[in-house]
Design a protein around this motif. Structure first.
Motif, PDB file in Angstrom:
ATOM      1  N   PRO A 404       0.814  -1.225   0.000  1.00 42.37           N
ATOM      2  CA  PRO A 404       0.000   0.000   0.000  1.00 42.37           C
ATOM      3  C   PRO A 404       0.846   1.273   0.000  1.00 42.37           C
ATOM      4  N   THR A 405       1.960   1.257   0.748  1.00 49.27           N
ATOM      5  CA  THR A 405       2.862   2.420   0.750  1.00 49.27           C
ATOM      6  C   THR A 405       3.382   2.679  -0.660  1.00 49.27           C
ATOM      7  N   TYR A 407       1.997   1.781  -3.492  1.00 45.17           N
ATOM      8  CA  TYR A 407       0.895   2.214  -4.360  1.00 45.17           C
ATOM      9  C   TYR A 407       0.604   3.705  -4.173  1.00 45.17           C
ATOM     10  N   ILE A 408       0.565   4.140  -2.927  1.00 44.29           N
ATOM     11  CA  ILE A 408       0.299   5.560  -2.635  1.00 44.29           C
ATOM     12  C   ILE A 408       1.400   6.453  -3.203  1.00 44.29           C
ATOM     13  N   ASN A 411       1.248   6.521  -7.106  1.00 41.54           N
ATOM     14  CA  ASN A 411       0.084   7.119  -7.757  1.00 41.54           C
ATOM     15  C   ASN A 411      -0.267   8.515  -7.260  1.00 41.54           C
ATOM     16  N   TYR A 412       0.261   8.901  -6.092  1.00 43.41           N
ATOM     17  CA  TYR A 412      -0.144  10.192  -5.528  1.00 43.41           C
ATOM     18  C   TYR A 412       1.031  11.092  -5.177  1.00 43.41           C
ATOM     19  N   THR A 413       2.231  10.730  -5.592  1.00 42.79           N
ATOM     20  CA  THR A 413       3.401  11.590  -5.364  1.00 42.79           C
ATOM     21  C   THR A 413       4.241  11.636  -6.636  1.00 42.79           C
TER      22      THR A 413
END
Length: 447
Positions: A404-405, A407-408, A411-413
């Motif tokens: 999850p780390t 993926y975040i 996709n978001y940084t």
């Protein structure tokens, strides 16, 4: 196993155990490498089919052979405790489990292979090769799992050079069979990538035959007479083996599939990015053979000492394994940082792919230290037969925190494609810390 009293004696004995394991693991790695290489020379379509088939097979194979690895700490502790008469019974139960696993996988492949392959967007020709490759592997399922039991037994006695000898003899034969069956030489059918699967299956039978002959004729195996006075299936002992083996298998499955999951998630990026990722992953997998081999050696060494109630020696071997792996990690980090471009150039001539690979190698260097700690610590814990908590920690570290780390971050940084690698670093680091805490707690408890 004789007691080693001084640190130099222990270090020398550990190298004697670990070095053959390392050579064996590299030889097994090269067998897969030549499957891919020789198929790539035959056809791109067949290469894609073998790659897909291997991607589906490796996690399953790793998990199931991990279950059979449960024999190693049990036999190691029995040998350390000088309870040799009990070894034969546990090996027999391992054989029963191996045959059962082979049957389950055989039936499973026949039932789910088409639905699974249909879920993957593949060309029809690639799907056919992948299916036939897996079906050919089925021919060698029983000998593969039976040999896994024998290898666990052989290694548990500290005779890791025997396992090395078997694989070193078999690997060249596998390459020759690949050549004959992929390209259709000496009058044999030209099977392409499917031939690589058949060659592997035949090699599994050969490996099992060699192992049986050695165990029957050579000491210290022959004196244990594991092929004499056959014991019936024992639910109690099978349950004991499964209690150790299943968490080991699931831990290995969690570790293997996390990298596969990252590869799948990165399929949204360009072909160049995926290629660079695969190159970096391929080379770091080769480097990982060292801490992995040390971990397997730690299981044997710690198991012997625990069986003999030498808890202080078990602690020494545990941390000696970790220290050795850390020393190697410093070498591997140096290689990845100093020779990133040269290594990437071996794989490809594409300048953009080389540039991307060099960047991935930087992140690969960062998780070498975590790998060097978590692998041997996990191996030592198996020597203590402490596997359930290890499995839970693996799931939490890799799947609940690491992926999850990644993926975040991806996709978001602004980290984008490198976010997944940072996620792997986070997961491996947390795994290394929590497993180390567990090992320290266990050792204090067993003083």
């Amino acid at each position: 196993m004789h007691e080693m009293r001084t640190l130099p004696e222990k270090s020398k004995y550990m190298i004697k155990i670990v070095l053959p394991i390392l050579i064996t693991q590299i030889a097994l790695y090269l067998m897969t490498f030549f499957d891919i290489l020789m198929t790539s020379k035959y056809s791109i379509t067949h290469l894609a089919g073998v790659s897909i088939g291997s991607s589906l097979w490796v996690p399953v194979y790793t998990a199931l052979t991990g279950i059979l690895i449960g024999i190693t700490p049990i036999v190691a502790q029995l040998i350390g405790a000088k309870k040799k008469k009990d070894v034969r019974t546990f090996v027999h139960q391992g054989f029963y489990i191996g045959i059962l696993l082979a049957i389950v996988v055989f039936v499973g492949i026949f039932l789910v292979i088409d639905p699974v392959l249909n879920l993957i967007p593949l060309e029809a020709s690639v799907r056919i090769v992948a299916k036939k490759y897996l079906l050919m592997l089925c021919i060698g399922l029983i000998p593969l799992f039976l040999y896994s039991v024998l290898r666990s037994f052989i290694d548990a006695l500290g005779k890791t050079r025997v396992s090395m000898f078997i694989i070193l003899v078999s690997a060249p034969i596998n390459i020759v069979l690949n050549y004959l069956l992929i390209y259709g030489k000496l009058g044999l059918p030209e099977l392409g990538g499917v031939g690589a699967g058949l060659a592997s299956a035949i090699t599994y039978w050969l490996i099992l035959l060699i192992a049986i002959i050695i165990v029957l004729r050579s000491n210290p195996f022959a004196e244990l007479q594991i092929f004499h006075r056959w014991t019936k299936p024992s639910l109690v002992k099978i349950r004991m083996l499964m209690k150790i083996g299943v968490p080991i298998g699931l831990s290995l499955f969690a570790e293997t599939t996390i990298f596969s999951a990252v590869t799948i998630l990165m399929s949204v990026y360009s072909t160049e990015v995926i290629s660079a990722h695969q190159i970096a992953m391929n080379f770091t997998s080769l480097l990982y053979m060292v801490p992995l081999s040390i971990a397997m050696g730690a299981t044997i060494l710690v198991g012997h000492e625990i069986g003999a109630n030498r808890f202080a020696d078990a602690r020494t071997y545990s941390w000696l394994s970790v220290a050795t792996a850390i020393c190697f990690s410093l070498v591997s980090i140096s290689i990845l940082l100093l020779f990133r471009e040269q290594i990437a150039s071996v794989y490809t001539n594409d300048k953009y792919v080389i540039e991307l690979t060099v960047q991935f190698f930087f992140f690969a260097a960062l998780f070498q230290l975590s790998d060097a700690i978590q692998a041997p610590v996990q191996g030592a814990l198996r020597g203590y037969k402490d596997v359930t908590i290890t499995f839970i920690m693996a799931i939490i570290s890799y799947w609940i925190i690491g992926l999850p780390t990644g993926y975040i971050l991806a996709n978001y940084t602004s980290f984008e494609r490198f976010g997944y690698w940072i996620g792997l670093i986070v997961g491996l680091s947390i795994g290394a810390i929590t497993l180390t805490i567990r090992l320290v707690y266990l050792q204090k408890k067993m003083k």
